[in-house]
Design an enzyme around this catalytic site. Structure first.
Site, PDB file in Angstrom:
ATOM      1  N   ARG A  98      31.870  28.370  36.097  1.00 13.45           N
ATOM      2  CA  ARG A  98      32.565  28.903  34.920  1.00 13.45           C
ATOM      3  C   ARG A  98      32.132  30.335  34.592  1.00 13.45           C
ATOM      4  O   ARG A  98      32.527  30.898  33.577  1.00 13.45           O
ATOM      5  CB  ARG A  98      32.342  27.974  33.714  1.00 13.45           C
ATOM      6  CG  ARG A  98      33.164  26.688  33.854  1.00 13.45           C
ATOM      7  CD  ARG A  98      33.131  25.825  32.608  1.00 13.45           C
ATOM      8  NE  ARG A  98      31.855  25.111  32.454  1.00 13.45           N
ATOM      9  CZ  ARG A  98      31.544  23.982  33.104  1.00 13.45           C
ATOM     10  NH1 ARG A  98      32.390  23.445  33.946  1.00 13.45           N
ATOM     11  NH2 ARG A  98      30.387  23.394  32.912  1.00 13.45           N
ATOM     12  N   HIS A 150      26.121  49.093  35.357  1.00 16.20           N
ATOM     13  CA  HIS A 150      26.687  47.742  35.237  1.00 16.20           C
ATOM     14  C   HIS A 150      27.009  47.395  33.786  1.00 16.20           C
ATOM     15  O   HIS A 150      26.532  48.040  32.852  1.00 16.20           O
ATOM     16  CB  HIS A 150      25.706  46.701  35.778  1.00 16.20           C
ATOM     17  CG  HIS A 150      25.708  46.587  37.282  1.00 16.20           C
ATOM     18  ND1 HIS A 150      24.994  47.442  38.077  1.00 16.20           N
ATOM     19  CD2 HIS A 150      26.345  45.727  38.121  1.00 16.20           C
ATOM     20  CE1 HIS A 150      25.179  47.115  39.353  1.00 16.20           C
ATOM     21  NE2 HIS A 150      25.991  46.082  39.401  1.00 16.20           N
ATOM     22  N   HIS A 151      27.734  46.296  33.638  1.00 13.36           N
ATOM     23  CA  HIS A 151      28.041  45.679  32.332  1.00 13.36           C
ATOM     24  C   HIS A 151      26.728  45.274  31.638  1.00 13.36           C
ATOM     25  O   HIS A 151      25.734  44.951  32.320  1.00 13.36           O
ATOM     26  CB  HIS A 151      28.930  44.450  32.551  1.00 13.36           C
ATOM     27  CG  HIS A 151      28.335  43.452  33.499  1.00 13.36           C
ATOM     28  ND1 HIS A 151      27.596  42.379  33.085  1.00 13.36           N
ATOM     29  CD2 HIS A 151      28.310  43.404  34.868  1.00 13.36           C
ATOM     30  CE1 HIS A 151      27.173  41.686  34.128  1.00 13.36           C
ATOM     31  NE2 HIS A 151      27.594  42.293  35.239  1.00 13.36           N
ATOM     32  N   LYS A 175      24.334  41.881  32.327  1.00 11.74           N
ATOM     33  CA  LYS A 175      23.610  41.648  33.585  1.00 11.74           C
ATOM     34  C   LYS A 175      22.133  41.340  33.308  1.00 11.74           C
ATOM     35  O   LYS A 175      21.472  42.051  32.548  1.00 11.74           O
ATOM     36  CB  LYS A 175      23.746  42.884  34.493  1.00 11.74           C
ATOM     37  CG  LYS A 175      23.103  42.697  35.854  1.00 11.74           C
ATOM     38  CD  LYS A 175      23.561  43.753  36.839  1.00 11.74           C
ATOM     39  CE  LYS A 175      22.863  43.634  38.178  1.00 11.74           C
ATOM     40  NZ  LYS A 175      22.979  42.290  38.778  1.00 11.74           N
TER      41      LYS A 175
HETATM   42  N1  LIG Z   1      26.468  39.415  45.455  1.00 12.96           N
HETATM   43  C1  LIG Z   1      27.511  39.884  44.758  1.00 12.96           C
HETATM   44  O1  LIG Z   1      28.479  40.449  45.319  1.00 12.96           O
HETATM   45  C2  LIG Z   1      27.519  39.712  43.282  1.00 12.96           C
HETATM   46  C3  LIG Z   1      26.458  39.114  42.677  1.00 12.96           C
HETATM   47  N2  LIG Z   1      26.475  38.871  41.330  1.00 12.96           N
HETATM   48  C4  LIG Z   1      25.340  38.137  40.802  1.00 12.96           C
HETATM   49  O2  LIG Z   1      25.782  36.796  40.559  1.00 12.96           O
HETATM   50  C5  LIG Z   1      25.071  36.249  39.454  1.00 12.96           C
HETATM   51  C6  LIG Z   1      26.080  35.762  38.420  1.00 12.96           C
HETATM   52  O3  LIG Z   1      26.813  36.859  37.922  1.00 12.96           O
HETATM   53  P1  LIG Z   1      27.979  36.674  36.841  1.00 12.96           P
HETATM   54  O4  LIG Z   1      29.042  35.782  37.364  1.00 12.96           O
HETATM   55  O5  LIG Z   1      28.325  38.051  36.419  1.00 12.96           O
HETATM   56  O6  LIG Z   1      27.184  35.939  35.660  1.00 12.96           O
HETATM   57  P2  LIG Z   1      27.724  34.912  34.570  1.00 12.96           P
HETATM   58  O7  LIG Z   1      26.640  34.810  33.549  1.00 12.96           O
HETATM   59  O8  LIG Z   1      29.088  35.305  34.130  1.00 12.96           O
HETATM   60  O9  LIG Z   1      27.846  33.565  35.390  1.00 12.96           O
HETATM   61  C7  LIG Z   1      26.776  32.750  35.729  1.00 12.96           C
HETATM   62  C8  LIG Z   1      27.228  31.322  35.524  1.00 12.96           C
HETATM   63  O10 LIG Z   1      26.219  30.464  36.016  1.00 12.96           O
HETATM   64  C9  LIG Z   1      25.926  29.524  35.009  1.00 12.96           C
HETATM   65  N3  LIG Z   1      24.565  29.033  35.154  1.00 12.96           N
HETATM   66  C10 LIG Z   1      23.412  29.538  34.664  1.00 12.96           C
HETATM   67  N4  LIG Z   1      22.381  28.762  35.016  1.00 12.96           N
HETATM   68  C11 LIG Z   1      22.918  27.749  35.763  1.00 12.96           C
HETATM   69  C12 LIG Z   1      22.368  26.623  36.396  1.00 12.96           C
HETATM   70  N5  LIG Z   1      21.060  26.350  36.331  1.00 12.96           N
HETATM   71  N6  LIG Z   1      23.197  25.796  37.072  1.00 12.96           N
HETATM   72  C13 LIG Z   1      24.518  26.026  37.150  1.00 12.96           C
HETATM   73  N7  LIG Z   1      25.112  27.081  36.535  1.00 12.96           N
HETATM   74  C14 LIG Z   1      24.306  27.922  35.858  1.00 12.96           C
HETATM   75  C15 LIG Z   1      26.146  30.262  33.703  1.00 12.96           C
HETATM   76  O11 LIG Z   1      26.292  29.348  32.623  1.00 12.96           O
HETATM   77  P3  LIG Z   1      25.930  29.845  31.110  1.00 12.96           P
HETATM   78  O12 LIG Z   1      26.831  31.012  30.852  1.00 12.96           O
HETATM   79  O13 LIG Z   1      26.210  28.629  30.300  1.00 12.96           O
HETATM   80  O14 LIG Z   1      24.476  30.243  31.165  1.00 12.96           O
HETATM   81  C16 LIG Z   1      27.429  31.000  34.036  1.00 12.96           C
HETATM   82  O15 LIG Z   1      28.574  30.181  33.867  1.00 12.96           O
HETATM   83  C17 LIG Z   1      24.132  37.376  38.980  1.00 12.96           C
HETATM   84  O16 LIG Z   1      22.863  37.216  39.584  1.00 12.96           O
HETATM   85  C18 LIG Z   1      24.810  38.641  39.501  1.00 12.96           C
HETATM   86  O17 LIG Z   1      23.915  39.698  39.688  1.00 12.96           O
HETATM   87  C19 LIG Z   1      27.528  39.257  40.555  1.00 12.96           C
HETATM   88  C20 LIG Z   1      28.587  39.899  41.101  1.00 12.96           C
HETATM   89  C21 LIG Z   1      28.691  40.149  42.519  1.00 12.96           C
HETATM   90  O1  LIG Z   2      25.664  41.363  38.103  1.00 11.19           O
HETATM   91  C1  LIG Z   2      26.642  41.946  38.619  1.00 11.19           C
HETATM   92  O2  LIG Z   2      27.679  42.157  38.011  1.00 11.19           O
HETATM   93  C2  LIG Z   2      26.539  42.362  40.016  1.00 11.19           C
HETATM   94  N1  LIG Z   2      25.480  42.017  40.694  1.00 11.19           N
HETATM   95  C3  LIG Z   2      25.217  42.354  42.043  1.00 11.19           C
HETATM   96  C4  LIG Z   2      23.991  43.248  42.111  1.00 11.19           C
HETATM   97  O3  LIG Z   2      23.038  43.035  41.349  1.00 11.19           O
HETATM   98  O4  LIG Z   2      23.957  44.138  42.965  1.00 11.19           O
HETATM   99  C5  LIG Z   2      26.417  42.902  42.766  1.00 11.19           C
HETATM  100  C6  LIG Z   2      27.286  43.779  41.924  1.00 11.19           C
HETATM  101  O5  LIG Z   2      26.597  44.969  41.692  1.00 11.19           O
HETATM  102  C7  LIG Z   2      27.659  43.097  40.630  1.00 11.19           C
END
Ligand SMILES: NC(=O)C1=CN([C@@H]2O[C@H](COP(=O)(O)OP(=O)(O)OC[C@H]3O[C@@H](n4cnc5c(N)ncnc54)[C@H](OP(=O)(O)O)[C@@H]3O)[C@@H](O)[C@H]2O)C=CC1
Ligand SMILES: O=C(O)C1=N[C@H](C(=O)O)C[C@H](O)C1
Length: 250
Positions: free
Chosen positions: A13, A136-137, A140
């Site tokens: 989600r 970033h937003h 993060k």
């Molecule tokens: N490698 C890549 O290309 C990218 C990596 N990222 C990374 O991905 C991660 C997530 O980013 P983003 O989607 O923006 O973050 P969000 O906070 O929008 O999403 C994370 C989700 O994981 C849930 N969550 C947290 N803890 C748990 C758990 N123990 N078990 C299951 N679900 C859990 C959160 O729930 P709740 O909100 O209820 O805490 C939330 O729904 C970050 O580390 C980010 O840096 C992001 C973009 C691109």
């Molecule tokens: O948290 C994010 O949004 C993102 N996380 C990844 C990172 O830490 O590099 C990838 C991307 O920058 C978006």
């Protein structure tokens, strides 16, 4: 038609996880069998027969998820950040105990970011100075970003290999943080600003010129094609892989 790959998404989600679920759902060769978020039991993945787990959760949660995947032979595609050298070494040791299981840790799944990292490493030995600014937003959790860390490591390795001297810097007095974080000798500056998604500039400077390599993810749909490519490939790549470029042969 070949059997579809059963996929479970952790962080289903979340901002990225929800996009991954939609992309998996729309792909003819993949089947979304489990959507797990913070309040759900991650063992649902195993109960629903996921062959591949995708993790976009939180740096504090991801290692527990990987332990579960490894214990049950589920391949993993990890976008969650927070992987420093110590964490990667610990993970590598765990993966080695489970021959046949593939784990990909990729700091960035967008094609442009992969190219930015590669171009930065290629350019770095040709310039005296290199610094990284990631933007970033403000929701993060980690700073600097996983992408910035990885870029700095690649840049530093390329400069070491070329025998580049350290970048000039006469700073003898500074407020804490003013020169950014030091990642492998490369200064990395992190901006958190409402309105941004994920952006990075690599600044290179030499005598009388600069080169700026910039990448922008304006929308999280930029990550989905890379994630799907990894889901399709990870079953044939046992062991720990760091960086999507190795699966795409970029
Ligand atoms: N490698 C890549 O290309 C990218 C990596 N990222 C990374 O991905 C991660 C997530 O980013 P983003 O989607 O923006 O973050 P969000 O906070 O929008 O999403 C994370 C989700 O994981 C849930 N969550 C947290 N803890 C748990 C758990 N123990 N078990 C299951 N679900 C859990 C959160 O729930 P709740 O909100 O209820 O805490 C939330 O729904 C970050 O580390 C980010 O840096 C992001 C973009 C691109
Ligand atoms: O948290 C994010 O949004 C993102 N996380 C990844 C990172 O830490 O590099 C990838 C991307 O920058 C978006």
């Amino acid at each position: 038609m070949a059997q579809r790959i059963a996929v479970g998404v952790l962080g289903a989600r979340g901002k990225v996880g929800s996009q991954v679920c939609a992309a998996v759902d729309a792909a003819d060769d993949l089947e979304l069998v489990a959507e797990v978020d913070e309040d759900d039991d991650p063992r649902l993945l195993v109960e629903r027969g996921a062959a591949v787990a995708v993790d976009f959760t939180h740096p504090d949660a991801v290692m527990g998820h990987l332990e579960l995947c490894l214990a049950h032979g589920v391949h993993a595609v990890v976008g969650t950040t927070g992987f420093d050298d110590a964490r990667l070494a610990a993970l590598r040791a765990q993966v080695e105990q489970r021959p046949g299981v593939g784990v990909l840790v990729a700091p960035n799944f967008s094609i442009g970011a992969l190219l930015m990292m590669r171009f930065a490493a290629e350019a770095a030995p040709h310039y005296e100075s290199v610094e990284i600014v990631e933007l970033h937003h403000p929701t993060k959790a980690d700073a600097p970003s996983g992408t910035a860390r990885r870029t700095a490591e690649l840049v530093a390795a390329a400069r070491r290999e070329a025998g580049s001297p350290p970048a000039p810097d006469a700073t003898s007095t500074a407020l804490d943080g003013a020169r950014g974080a030091d990642v492998d000798g490369v200064p990395v500056h992190a901006v958190r600003l409402r309105g941004l998604v994920a952006h990075q500039e690599v600044l290179l400077g030499g005598s009388g010129e600069t080169l700026t390599i910039r990448h922008d993810s304006f929308d999280r749909s930029s990550f989905a094609p890379g994630v799907l490519a990894a889901v399709r490939a990870i079953g044939d790549r046992p062991g720990l892989t760091v960086g999507l470029e190795h699966l795409l042969e970029l």
